[in-house]
Design a protein around this motif. Structure first.
Motif, PDB file in Angstrom:
ATOM      1  N   ALA A 101     -25.970 -42.079  29.310  1.00 49.92           N
ATOM      2  CA  ALA A 101     -24.954 -42.996  28.793  1.00 49.92           C
ATOM      3  C   ALA A 101     -25.590 -44.346  28.504  1.00 49.92           C
ATOM      4  O   ALA A 101     -26.377 -44.850  29.312  1.00 49.92           O
ATOM      5  CB  ALA A 101     -23.810 -43.158  29.793  1.00 49.92           C
TER       6      ALA A 101
ATOM      7  N   ALA B  47     -27.686 -35.388  30.758  1.00 51.52           N
ATOM      8  CA  ALA B  47     -26.875 -36.323  29.976  1.00 51.52           C
ATOM      9  C   ALA B  47     -27.365 -37.742  30.200  1.00 51.52           C
ATOM     10  O   ALA B  47     -28.067 -38.041  31.169  1.00 51.52           O
ATOM     11  CB  ALA B  47     -25.401 -36.202  30.370  1.00 51.52           C
TER      12      ALA B  47
ATOM     13  N   ILE C 298     -22.665 -38.741  34.889  1.00 48.09           N
ATOM     14  CA  ILE C 298     -22.599 -39.547  33.671  1.00 48.09           C
ATOM     15  C   ILE C 298     -21.164 -39.634  33.162  1.00 48.09           C
ATOM     16  O   ILE C 298     -20.735 -40.680  32.655  1.00 48.09           O
ATOM     17  CB  ILE C 298     -23.538 -38.976  32.591  1.00 48.09           C
ATOM     18  CG1 ILE C 298     -24.983 -38.964  33.116  1.00 48.09           C
ATOM     19  CG2 ILE C 298     -23.437 -39.785  31.324  1.00 48.09           C
ATOM     20  CD1 ILE C 298     -25.491 -40.295  33.623  1.00 48.09           C
ATOM     21  N   GLU C 299     -20.395 -38.572  33.322  1.00 46.14           N
ATOM     22  CA  GLU C 299     -18.987 -38.616  32.922  1.00 46.14           C
ATOM     23  C   GLU C 299     -18.233 -39.669  33.730  1.00 46.14           C
ATOM     24  O   GLU C 299     -17.450 -40.452  33.183  1.00 46.14           O
ATOM     25  CB  GLU C 299     -18.348 -37.236  33.120  1.00 46.14           C
ATOM     26  CG  GLU C 299     -16.914 -37.152  32.640  1.00 46.14           C
ATOM     27  CD  GLU C 299     -16.339 -35.758  32.794  1.00 46.14           C
ATOM     28  OE1 GLU C 299     -15.134 -35.592  32.559  1.00 46.14           O
ATOM     29  OE2 GLU C 299     -17.092 -34.827  33.153  1.00 46.14           O
ATOM     30  N   GLU C 300     -18.470 -39.715  35.031  1.00 41.34           N
ATOM     31  CA  GLU C 300     -17.823 -40.737  35.855  1.00 41.34           C
ATOM     32  C   GLU C 300     -18.375 -42.126  35.529  1.00 41.34           C
ATOM     33  O   GLU C 300     -17.621 -43.115  35.512  1.00 41.34           O
ATOM     34  CB  GLU C 300     -18.031 -40.438  37.337  1.00 41.34           C
ATOM     35  CG  GLU C 300     -17.325 -41.447  38.241  1.00 41.34           C
ATOM     36  CD  GLU C 300     -17.563 -41.196  39.720  1.00 41.34           C
ATOM     37  OE1 GLU C 300     -16.993 -41.944  40.536  1.00 41.34           O
ATOM     38  OE2 GLU C 300     -18.325 -40.257  40.058  1.00 41.34           O
TER      39      GLU C 300
ATOM     40  N   CYS D  12     -21.223 -44.830  42.151  1.00 40.27           N
ATOM     41  CA  CYS D  12     -20.823 -43.430  41.977  1.00 40.27           C
ATOM     42  C   CYS D  12     -21.463 -42.543  43.048  1.00 40.27           C
ATOM     43  O   CYS D  12     -20.805 -41.670  43.624  1.00 40.27           O
ATOM     44  CB  CYS D  12     -21.205 -42.942  40.588  1.00 40.27           C
ATOM     45  SG  CYS D  12     -20.209 -43.619  39.239  1.00 40.27           S
TER      46      CYS D  12
ATOM     47  N   ASP E 102     -24.367 -34.114  34.403  1.00 40.16           N
ATOM     48  CA  ASP E 102     -23.211 -34.302  33.529  1.00 40.16           C
ATOM     49  C   ASP E 102     -22.051 -34.978  34.250  1.00 40.16           C
ATOM     50  O   ASP E 102     -21.428 -35.911  33.722  1.00 40.16           O
ATOM     51  CB  ASP E 102     -22.738 -32.946  32.978  1.00 40.16           C
ATOM     52  CG  ASP E 102     -23.678 -32.392  31.920  1.00 40.16           C
ATOM     53  OD1 ASP E 102     -24.036 -33.141  31.007  1.00 40.16           O
ATOM     54  OD2 ASP E 102     -24.038 -31.206  32.006  1.00 40.16           O
ATOM     55  N   GLU E 103     -21.753 -34.514  35.471  1.00 38.20           N
ATOM     56  CA  GLU E 103     -20.578 -35.036  36.164  1.00 38.20           C
ATOM     57  C   GLU E 103     -20.775 -36.497  36.569  1.00 38.20           C
ATOM     58  O   GLU E 103     -19.830 -37.297  36.560  1.00 38.20           O
ATOM     59  CB  GLU E 103     -20.242 -34.183  37.389  1.00 38.20           C
ATOM     60  CG  GLU E 103     -21.323 -34.095  38.456  1.00 38.20           C
ATOM     61  CD  GLU E 103     -22.352 -33.002  38.211  1.00 38.20           C
ATOM     62  OE1 GLU E 103     -23.099 -32.684  39.155  1.00 38.20           O
ATOM     63  OE2 GLU E 103     -22.410 -32.473  37.071  1.00 38.20           O
TER      64      GLU E 103
ATOM     65  N   GLU F 133     -24.466 -42.361  20.268  1.00 38.44           N
ATOM     66  CA  GLU F 133     -24.549 -40.995  20.791  1.00 38.44           C
ATOM     67  C   GLU F 133     -25.910 -40.378  20.484  1.00 38.44           C
ATOM     68  O   GLU F 133     -26.469 -39.650  21.319  1.00 38.44           O
ATOM     69  CB  GLU F 133     -23.448 -40.137  20.174  1.00 38.44           C
ATOM     70  CG  GLU F 133     -22.053 -40.475  20.662  1.00 38.44           C
ATOM     71  CD  GLU F 133     -20.994 -39.620  20.005  1.00 38.44           C
ATOM     72  OE1 GLU F 133     -20.023 -39.251  20.693  1.00 38.44           O
ATOM     73  OE2 GLU F 133     -21.126 -39.310  18.797  1.00 38.44           O
TER      74      GLU F 133
ATOM     75  N   ARG G  68     -19.301 -43.291  32.730  1.00 35.93           N
ATOM     76  CA  ARG G  68     -18.651 -43.816  31.521  1.00 35.93           C
ATOM     77  C   ARG G  68     -17.319 -44.486  31.848  1.00 35.93           C
ATOM     78  O   ARG G  68     -16.953 -45.494  31.231  1.00 35.93           O
ATOM     79  CB  ARG G  68     -18.445 -42.688  30.512  1.00 35.93           C
ATOM     80  CG  ARG G  68     -19.729 -42.089  29.940  1.00 35.93           C
ATOM     81  CD  ARG G  68     -19.422 -40.971  28.956  1.00 35.93           C
ATOM     82  NE  ARG G  68     -20.616 -40.242  28.603  1.00 35.93           N
ATOM     83  CZ  ARG G  68     -21.499 -40.608  27.674  1.00 35.93           C
ATOM     84  NH1 ARG G  68     -21.281 -41.745  27.005  1.00 35.93           N
ATOM     85  NH2 ARG G  68     -22.565 -39.881  27.414  1.00 35.93           N
ATOM     86  N   ILE G  69     -16.593 -43.935  32.811  1.00 37.25           N
ATOM     87  CA  ILE G  69     -15.324 -44.544  33.222  1.00 37.25           C
ATOM     88  C   ILE G  69     -15.580 -45.906  33.852  1.00 37.25           C
ATOM     89  O   ILE G  69     -14.923 -46.909  33.527  1.00 37.25           O
ATOM     90  CB  ILE G  69     -14.581 -43.618  34.205  1.00 37.25           C
ATOM     91  CG1 ILE G  69     -14.210 -42.308  33.517  1.00 37.25           C
ATOM     92  CG2 ILE G  69     -13.346 -44.313  34.766  1.00 37.25           C
ATOM     93  CD1 ILE G  69     -13.648 -41.260  34.462  1.00 37.25           C
TER      94      ILE G  69
END
Length: 389
Positions: free
Chosen positions: A86, A84, A244-246, A101, A241-242, A70, A248-249
């Motif tokens: 990852a 963000a 990078i959040e996806e 994505c 952010d959105e 992190e 990660r999945i």
């Protein structure tokens, strides 16, 4: 018969990749430290020493991307000026995730990129085979596409991917205004822009802009940690952010949610702290080395034809082309290191696509060890190398 086989096996080992890497990497004089130089023990001791010196040796071990991983993600986001980031085990995975994505968001699985870009040349058609993406090529010239080529491409695409620098064309970059125009042309077509920035760390000197301003042109950026920064492995994807959040999945779905990654993360943090500030000096000295190479190769008795590309390197890496067999050039490079302790060139390959027959090329990198080389040192090493042909 057994004695003959033993002799053949010994000869193969003494000319094979592991032996060459040991000779080239162990030479007292070389232009850079390649990722395969050194030994397991030495690399681990160096990393442990840095962890001690940076106050990280007593940190708890990471688990599934927390802790030091992190910290690395936050540092990358700050360096690139992105919301963000990852961590990914490989750049191949990071870019596939990013572009699938974006394809879901744009509704268009077509990616425009150069035919010499890494996914087209080095990933076994992974975009199509794994991620269901299709590629188109705005240009096949050995450079990044122009704004007009992007704007006028006859087929629709949802994302434009730009490799900065374009490694297989000679680590080449466009001018800053040209890059801005290309990005603007993609926006006019409602396409997102993704930078393959495996070596983005090298680009500020050429563009005369900070990393964050360069990365800020794109919607997302991938960076590598073992290219230029000297990390053990790993990559990062940076963007909104959105996204990078996806990402990660999808990283988990692709098998990239590794249990512990602290050695790679620590080595990346060391690269950001120690190597990143030095890269401008490497780029500047690469231009000195390239000029000395041209002077030496042009001397009487030289090869008669050669190419240093680009003539003034855009990064700290560039190509050299010579009219000899690749294996003969590799053998001469190995013999020079064995007999003189100097590694000038390493492995040579047949000329890239579009090159004339009977010509071979190699990539030259100038890193920390290369800063000690004067133009006279380069010319002396070139003369000795040519004398072995």
């Amino acid at each position: 018969m057994e004695d003959q086989n033993e002799t053949e096996n010994s000869t193969a080992q003494e000319s094979g990749p592991a032996y060459r890497a040991r000779v080239w990497g162990g030479a007292p004089r070389k232009l850079w430290n390649a990722p395969m130089d050194g030994t397991v023990g030495a690399r681990l001791r160096d990393l442990a020493d840095w962890a001690d010196g940076s106050g990280r040796a007593e940190l708890p071990l990471d688990m599934y991307g927390n802790g030091v991983v992190e910290e690395l993600e936050q540092r990358v986001a700050e360096e690139l000026g992105m919301p963000a980031a990852a961590f990914f085990p490989t750049g191949t995975m990071a870019q596939q995730v990013a572009l699938r994505c974006w394809a879901a968001r744009t509704g268009d699985p077509v990616v425009a990129l150069h035919p010499l870009a890494h996914p087209e040349v080095h990933e076994n058609n992974a975009f199509a085979a794994v991620s269901g993406l299709r590629t188109v090529h705005p240009t096949d010239e050995p450079r990044l596409p122009t704004a007009d080529e992007v704007r006028d491409h006859p087929e629709r695409f949802g994302a434009l991917m730009l490799e900065l620098p374009l490694r297989d064309a000679g680590f080449v970059l466009p001018g800053w205004d040209e890059l801005v125009a290309v990005v603007d042309a993609a926006r006019e077509r409602d396409a997102v822009v993704h930078f393959d920035g495996a070596r983005l760390w090298d680009c500020p000197t050429h563009f005369g802009r900070p990393l964050a301003e360069i990365a800020g042109l794109a919607d997302s950026v991938y960076v590598s940690f073992y290219k230029s920064l000297g990390g053990l492995s790993g990559a990062a994807l940076a963007g909104p952010d959105e996204l990078i959040e996806e990402a990660r999945i999808w990283r988990h779905r692709y098998g990239g949610q590794v249990f512990q990654q602290y050695p790679a993360a620590l080595s990346a943090l060391r690269g950001l702290s120690e190597e990143l500030p030095r890269l401008p000096s490497y780029v500047a000295h690469a231009r000195v080395v390239a000029a000395a190479l041209r002077d030496a190769l042009a001397e009487p008795g030289g090869p008669g034809w050669f190419r240093v590309h680009p003539e003034a390197p855009h990064t700290h890496q560039f190509q050299v082309w010579l009219p000899y067999d690749a294996d003969a050039l590799t053998a001469a490079a190995l013999a020079q290191a064995e007999e003189t302790g100097t590694t000038l060139f390493r492995r040579w390959f047949p000329a890239p696509a579009g090159g004339p027959p009977g010509v071979a090329a190699t990539e030259l990198t100038v890193g920390g060890p290369g800063l000690a080389w004067t133009p006279a040192d380069v010319r002396t090493a070139v003369r000795d190398f040519l004398g072995r042909l």
